[in-house]
Design a protein around this motif. Sequence first.
Motif, PDB file in Angstrom:
ATOM      1  N   GLU A   1      64.335  48.140  -6.512  1.00 36.66           N
ATOM      2  CA  GLU A   1      64.610  48.243  -5.069  1.00 36.66           C
ATOM      3  C   GLU A   1      66.033  47.767  -4.779  1.00 36.66           C
ATOM      4  N   PRO A   2      67.030  48.544  -5.178  1.00 35.09           N
ATOM      5  CA  PRO A   2      68.419  48.102  -5.030  1.00 35.09           C
ATOM      6  C   PRO A   2      68.867  47.905  -3.581  1.00 35.09           C
ATOM      7  N   LYS A   3      68.194  48.523  -2.628  1.00 37.70           N
ATOM      8  CA  LYS A   3      68.590  48.418  -1.220  1.00 37.70           C
ATOM      9  C   LYS A   3      67.787  47.360  -0.470  1.00 37.70           C
ATOM     10  N   MET A   4      67.116  46.478  -1.186  1.00 34.39           N
ATOM     11  CA  MET A   4      66.256  45.496  -0.522  1.00 34.39           C
ATOM     12  C   MET A   4      67.049  44.589   0.415  1.00 34.39           C
ATOM     13  N   GLN A   5      68.206  44.115  -0.014  1.00 32.18           N
ATOM     14  CA  GLN A   5      68.988  43.222   0.832  1.00 32.18           C
ATOM     15  C   GLN A   5      69.454  43.938   2.096  1.00 32.18           C
ATOM     16  N   GLN A   6      69.922  45.178   1.957  1.00 30.22           N
ATOM     17  CA  GLN A   6      70.337  45.952   3.137  1.00 30.22           C
ATOM     18  C   GLN A   6      69.158  46.217   4.055  1.00 30.22           C
ATOM     19  N   ARG A   7      67.996  46.444   3.460  1.00 30.49           N
ATOM     20  CA  ARG A   7      66.798  46.691   4.283  1.00 30.49           C
ATOM     21  C   ARG A   7      66.460  45.476   5.126  1.00 30.49           C
ATOM     22  N   LYS A   8      66.540  44.303   4.533  1.00 26.78           N
ATOM     23  CA  LYS A   8      66.240  43.087   5.279  1.00 26.78           C
ATOM     24  C   LYS A   8      67.271  42.857   6.386  1.00 26.78           C
ATOM     25  N   GLN A   9      68.544  43.105   6.087  1.00 25.76           N
ATOM     26  CA  GLN A   9      69.583  42.937   7.104  1.00 25.76           C
ATOM     27  C   GLN A   9      69.392  43.929   8.250  1.00 25.76           C
ATOM     28  N   THR A  10      69.024  45.165   7.913  1.00 30.68           N
ATOM     29  CA  THR A  10      68.754  46.165   8.954  1.00 30.68           C
ATOM     30  C   THR A  10      67.554  45.751   9.791  1.00 30.68           C
ATOM     31  N   GLY A  11      66.555  45.190   9.145  1.00 32.32           N
ATOM     32  CA  GLY A  11      65.361  44.742   9.872  1.00 32.32           C
ATOM     33  C   GLY A  11      65.689  43.695  10.920  1.00 32.32           C
ATOM     34  N   TRP A  12      66.554  42.734  10.572  1.00 27.53           N
ATOM     35  CA  TRP A  12      66.943  41.715  11.548  1.00 27.53           C
ATOM     36  C   TRP A  12      67.718  42.326  12.712  1.00 27.53           C
ATOM     37  N   ALA A  13      68.575  43.314  12.391  1.00 28.32           N
ATOM     38  CA  ALA A  13      69.331  43.981  13.459  1.00 28.32           C
ATOM     39  C   ALA A  13      68.393  44.728  14.403  1.00 28.32           C
ATOM     40  N   VAL A  14      67.378  45.377  13.823  1.00 26.31           N
ATOM     41  CA  VAL A  14      66.412  46.120  14.646  1.00 26.31           C
ATOM     42  C   VAL A  14      65.609  45.165  15.521  1.00 26.31           C
ATOM     43  N   ILE A  15      65.189  44.034  14.955  1.00 27.44           N
ATOM     44  CA  ILE A  15      64.436  43.052  15.732  1.00 27.44           C
ATOM     45  C   ILE A  15      65.290  42.521  16.889  1.00 27.44           C
ATOM     46  N   GLY A  16      66.569  42.245  16.607  1.00 21.34           N
ATOM     47  CA  GLY A  16      67.465  41.765  17.664  1.00 21.34           C
ATOM     48  C   GLY A  16      67.640  42.801  18.766  1.00 21.34           C
ATOM     49  N   PHE A  17      67.787  44.073  18.379  1.00 19.87           N
ATOM     50  CA  PHE A  17      67.937  45.137  19.381  1.00 19.87           C
ATOM     51  C   PHE A  17      66.677  45.261  20.228  1.00 19.87           C
ATOM     52  N   LEU A  18      65.511  45.226  19.590  1.00 20.24           N
ATOM     53  CA  LEU A  18      64.257  45.344  20.344  1.00 20.24           C
ATOM     54  C   LEU A  18      64.067  44.173  21.296  1.00 20.24           C
ATOM     55  N   LEU A  19      64.439  42.981  20.865  1.00 20.44           N
ATOM     56  CA  LEU A  19      64.340  41.815  21.731  1.00 20.44           C
ATOM     57  C   LEU A  19      65.262  41.969  22.942  1.00 20.44           C
ATOM     58  N   PHE A  20      66.499  42.400  22.684  1.00 20.06           N
ATOM     59  CA  PHE A  20      67.453  42.606  23.785  1.00 20.06           C
ATOM     60  C   PHE A  20      66.949  43.696  24.732  1.00 20.06           C
ATOM     61  N   ALA A  21      66.418  44.805  24.173  1.00 23.05           N
ATOM     62  CA  ALA A  21      65.919  45.902  25.006  1.00 23.05           C
ATOM     63  C   ALA A  21      64.731  45.454  25.839  1.00 23.05           C
ATOM     64  N   THR A  22      63.886  44.592  25.288  1.00 19.82           N
ATOM     65  CA  THR A  22      62.729  44.088  26.032  1.00 19.82           C
ATOM     66  C   THR A  22      63.176  43.239  27.228  1.00 19.82           C
ATOM     67  N   ILE A  23      64.135  42.360  26.976  1.00 18.99           N
ATOM     68  CA  ILE A  23      64.653  41.515  28.067  1.00 18.99           C
ATOM     69  C   ILE A  23      65.319  42.375  29.135  1.00 18.99           C
ATOM     70  N   LEU A  24      66.088  43.362  28.704  1.00 25.85           N
ATOM     71  CA  LEU A  24      66.776  44.250  29.643  1.00 25.85           C
ATOM     72  C   LEU A  24      65.766  45.039  30.487  1.00 25.85           C
ATOM     73  N   ALA A  25      64.705  45.522  29.834  1.00 23.91           N
ATOM     74  CA  ALA A  25      63.695  46.273  30.562  1.00 23.91           C
ATOM     75  C   ALA A  25      62.981  45.388  31.587  1.00 23.91           C
ATOM     76  N   TYR A  26      62.723  44.138  31.212  1.00 20.82           N
ATOM     77  CA  TYR A  26      62.054  43.219  32.131  1.00 20.82           C
ATOM     78  C   TYR A  26      62.937  42.941  33.354  1.00 20.82           C
TER      79      TYR A  26
END
Length: 283
Positions: free
Chosen positions: A242-267
């Motif tokens: 799984e050579p892209k595991m580190q990039q996958r984890k970094q992308t996951g954190w970015a996605v979580i941050g975006f979803l959190l920001f979008a949730t606050i913005l929607a509220y």
Amino acid sequence: MIRLFSIAAGLVFTLVVMIAFGVGAYTAATEEVVKGPEKYFHLENKTPAGGWSFDGPLGRWDVAQLQRGLKVYDEVCSACHGLKFVAFRNLAEIGFDEGQVKNYAAAKQVPGIDPNTGEATTRAGLPTDYFPDPYPNDVAAAAANNNAIPPDLSLITKARKDGSNYVYSLLSGYGDPPAELAQQFPDFNTPPGLYFNRYFKYLNIAMPPQLTPGQVTYDDGTEATVEQMSADVAAFLTWTAEPKMQQRKQTGWAVIGFLLFATILAYLAKQQIWSAVKPKKAK
């Protein structure tokens, strides 16, 4: 008449199935299970001291360890096991520069075709080539390994449960059978051509011990103990799987941050839109 025959056949079939089910259930409930030595002497996989750098949501590759693991694979494992899904150019992802990748590839012989005769031959590798298989086919592999075909290691840590720990434990788990094993199971033995390993499910494994202290000389001066070499090559094979595991984890954190920001913005948008609407009072 045909209808009656069909009904009778169906009833007979149903009766047979019910009898078979009943006999099987009774046997399973009453028959004593014979437990072999692997039930008592097979050990669960262990984790190296300090754990793995790539574990957890914030895990990262230890590039130095991956390079040491490549050295162990190159000098020990590659004699029997291939990495058919890994190209030489992929080594750039673990810290090798372009020149090092070219030199490493050129030192390997890969299958090729003679342009003059059209016959199969070998040639120096190129960065775009994949790691060569040590055997031309499975027949040759079995003939050279006591009829056991060594598996390709590209995806071995994903193909085995608890893969990284499995590889580490297996490579460092050879030894003599404990005395209590012979006492409890006098019929147990390790046949010629097999080797005892308490981390292998069936205790006896066809692969002989591969690692001895000091077998590999690390460029960074790390002491090459059996445990160290086992951990290094296990980490390297985790990367090949799984050579892209580190990039996958970094992308996951970015996605979580975006979803959190979008949730606050929607509220906040919801609060703004509905702020002028007064709720009706109950009568």
